[in-house]
Design a protein around this motif. Structure first.
Motif, mmCIF file in Angstrom:
data_model
loop_
_atom_site.group_PDB
_atom_site.id
_atom_site.type_symbol
_atom_site.label_atom_id
_atom_site.label_comp_id
_atom_site.label_asym_id
_atom_site.label_seq_id
_atom_site.Cartn_x
_atom_site.Cartn_y
_atom_site.Cartn_z
ATOM 1 N N LYS A 1 49.738 43.324 52.158
ATOM 2 C CA LYS A 1 50.697 44.490 52.236
ATOM 3 C C LYS A 1 49.930 45.477 53.264
ATOM 4 O O LYS A 1 50.615 46.132 54.023
ATOM 5 C CB LYS A 1 50.570 45.036 50.945
ATOM 6 C CG LYS A 1 51.777 46.346 50.896
ATOM 7 C CD LYS A 1 52.969 45.742 51.324
ATOM 8 C CE LYS A 1 53.674 45.365 50.038
ATOM 9 N NZ LYS A 1 55.233 44.888 50.321
ATOM 10 N N ALA A 2 48.634 45.621 53.117
ATOM 11 C CA ALA A 2 47.948 46.563 54.279
ATOM 12 C C ALA A 2 48.210 45.756 55.785
ATOM 13 O O ALA A 2 48.555 46.880 56.651
ATOM 14 C CB ALA A 2 46.437 46.569 53.970
ATOM 15 N N LYS A 3 48.128 44.773 55.966
ATOM 16 C CA LYS A 3 48.440 44.222 56.907
ATOM 17 C C LYS A 3 49.577 44.535 57.561
ATOM 18 O O LYS A 3 50.007 44.925 58.782
ATOM 19 C CB LYS A 3 48.060 42.756 57.025
ATOM 20 C CG LYS A 3 48.451 41.832 58.439
ATOM 21 C CD LYS A 3 48.146 40.608 58.194
ATOM 22 C CE LYS A 3 48.463 39.486 59.493
ATOM 23 N NZ LYS A 3 48.159 38.147 59.455
ATOM 24 N N ALA A 4 50.811 44.083 56.504
ATOM 25 C CA ALA A 4 52.167 44.414 56.918
ATOM 26 C C ALA A 4 52.344 45.785 57.475
ATOM 27 O O ALA A 4 53.379 46.017 58.444
ATOM 28 C CB ALA A 4 53.146 44.086 55.822
ATOM 29 N N TRP A 5 51.652 46.689 56.656
ATOM 30 C CA TRP A 5 51.832 48.187 57.101
ATOM 31 C C TRP A 5 50.975 48.653 58.197
ATOM 32 O O TRP A 5 51.100 49.781 58.463
ATOM 33 C CB TRP A 5 51.378 49.121 55.736
ATOM 34 C CG TRP A 5 52.272 48.942 54.654
ATOM 35 C CD1 TRP A 5 53.791 48.552 54.484
ATOM 36 C CD2 TRP A 5 51.910 49.098 53.342
ATOM 37 N NE1 TRP A 5 54.239 48.523 53.412
ATOM 38 C CE2 TRP A 5 53.356 48.880 52.570
ATOM 39 C CE3 TRP A 5 50.882 49.241 52.504
ATOM 40 C CZ2 TRP A 5 53.390 49.047 51.035
ATOM 41 C CZ3 TRP A 5 51.112 49.519 51.190
ATOM 42 C CH2 TRP A 5 52.382 49.476 50.513
ATOM 43 N N GLY A 6 50.285 47.675 58.974
ATOM 44 C CA GLY A 6 49.600 48.222 60.130
ATOM 45 C C GLY A 6 48.380 48.481 60.166
ATOM 46 O O GLY A 6 47.829 49.271 60.851
ATOM 47 N N SER A 7 47.597 47.762 59.100
ATOM 48 C CA SER A 7 46.044 48.122 58.931
ATOM 49 C C SER A 7 45.259 47.488 60.143
ATOM 50 O O SER A 7 45.726 46.546 60.687
ATOM 51 C CB SER A 7 45.613 47.539 57.682
ATOM 52 O OG SER A 7 44.310 47.816 57.563
ATOM 53 N N ASN A 8 44.436 48.370 60.496
ATOM 54 C CA ASN A 8 43.333 48.025 61.559
ATOM 55 C C ASN A 8 41.913 47.472 60.946
ATOM 56 O O ASN A 8 41.126 47.274 61.791
ATOM 57 C CB ASN A 8 43.187 49.140 62.610
ATOM 58 C CG ASN A 8 44.451 49.519 63.171
ATOM 59 O OD1 ASN A 8 44.809 50.614 63.102
ATOM 60 N ND2 ASN A 8 44.964 48.605 64.135
ATOM 61 N N GLY A 9 42.002 47.240 59.609
ATOM 62 C CA GLY A 9 40.579 47.066 59.230
ATOM 63 C C GLY A 9 40.761 47.451 57.787
ATOM 64 O O GLY A 9 41.324 48.451 56.899
ATOM 65 N N LEU A 10 39.971 46.555 56.691
ATOM 66 C CA LEU A 10 39.914 46.858 55.478
ATOM 67 C C LEU A 10 38.370 47.202 54.973
ATOM 68 O O LEU A 10 37.532 46.695 55.442
ATOM 69 C CB LEU A 10 40.424 45.490 54.684
ATOM 70 C CG LEU A 10 41.746 45.032 55.098
ATOM 71 C CD1 LEU A 10 42.124 43.826 54.012
ATOM 72 C CD2 LEU A 10 43.030 45.668 54.858
ATOM 73 N N VAL A 11 38.268 48.012 53.835
ATOM 74 C CA VAL A 11 36.964 48.359 53.008
ATOM 75 C C VAL A 11 37.258 47.805 51.731
ATOM 76 O O VAL A 11 38.070 48.415 51.142
ATOM 77 C CB VAL A 11 36.556 49.697 53.367
ATOM 78 C CG1 VAL A 11 35.310 50.014 52.655
ATOM 79 C CG2 VAL A 11 36.765 50.206 54.698
#
Length: 236
Positions: free
Chosen positions: A202-212
């Motif tokens: 979901k984060a990727k679909a929403w345009g995330s540039n990186g995860l923690v």
């Protein structure tokens, strides 16, 4: 794709070593060093992680008068980190000073300038809590997008924000402005103390540039398997 930072939420070096020993290729990892670990181990933990060839995200959330923040950022840049956090709520002069300190320290070390990431609103915070306790009348998305714009205008490279706010931030900032998301959980994970969470997909679909991601990996029975599962969702 952007990095997936593993939050090393440990209090001692031995625990970090034991955890990283589980991973066959540490030179492909990106890790976050937060307050607990840095306040326990100091610069020694940065030197250890550099020897492991990992990307280092130092999450100290600096927040003070501009001069103090500039000098702190300068000292931290000397340690050759890759990312550093500050609080956007510290204001324009503080953000500018943090960037100036990072540039000065990096020039002395002949290193690339660390990415400066500004905290918008902690992912443990709800809109009701923000409005009641901080007496901010705006909605949470309005407050977050305002702080993101303030951060970009004053030299930050991106923000730390909930994945739920990526789209609104990307709408009001430049294309290269980063949205790095904590509060990431797999579908079957506990939310712990996080309020505004999302799955990696979901984060990727929403345009995330990186995860923690911390506890879903570090507290797992098989941290490497969970990390690989997260990478698969993130990259596919």
């Amino acid at each position: 794709m952007g990095p997936v930072f593993i939050a090393l939420d440990f209090g001692e070096l031995k625990a970090v070593q034991k955890f990283l020993d589980l991973f066959p290729n540490t030179d492909q990892l990106a890790v976050k060093v937060g307050m607990e670990l840095y306040y326990s181990q100091g610069p020694a933990i940065i030197k250890y992680l550099q020897a492991q060839k990992v990307q280092i995200f130092l999450d100290l959330k600096l927040y003070d008068i501009p001069n103090t923040v500039e000098q702190a950022a300068y000292q931290l840049a000397l340690q050759k980190i890759d990312y550093l956090t500050i609080h956007a709520a510290g204001g324009s002069k503080m953000i500018q000073s943090a960037k100036a300190g990072l540039i000065r320290g990096s020039q002395e070390q002949h290193q690339a300038v660390p990415k400066l990431l500004a905290i918008t609103k902690l992912t443990s915070f709800s809109q009701t809590q923000m409005q009641k306790e901080q007496q901010i009348a705006a909605t949470l998305p309005q407050a977050v997008s305002h702080l993101a714009q303030l951060a970009q205008q004053n030299g930050a490279d991106g923000v730390i924000c909930s994945a739920q706010e990526n789209q609104i931030i990307h709408q009001v900032t430049q294309p290269n402005f980063l949205c790095i998301n904590p509060g990431i959980r797999l579908a079957d994970n506990s939310a712990d103390d996080q309020e505004r969470i999302a799955t990696p997909s979901k984060a990727k679909a929403w345009g995330s540039n990186g995860l923690v991601i911390g506890r879903p990996i570090t507290k797992a029975n098989d941290p490497v398997a969970v990390y690989q599962q997260i990478l698969k969702q993130w990259r596919n």
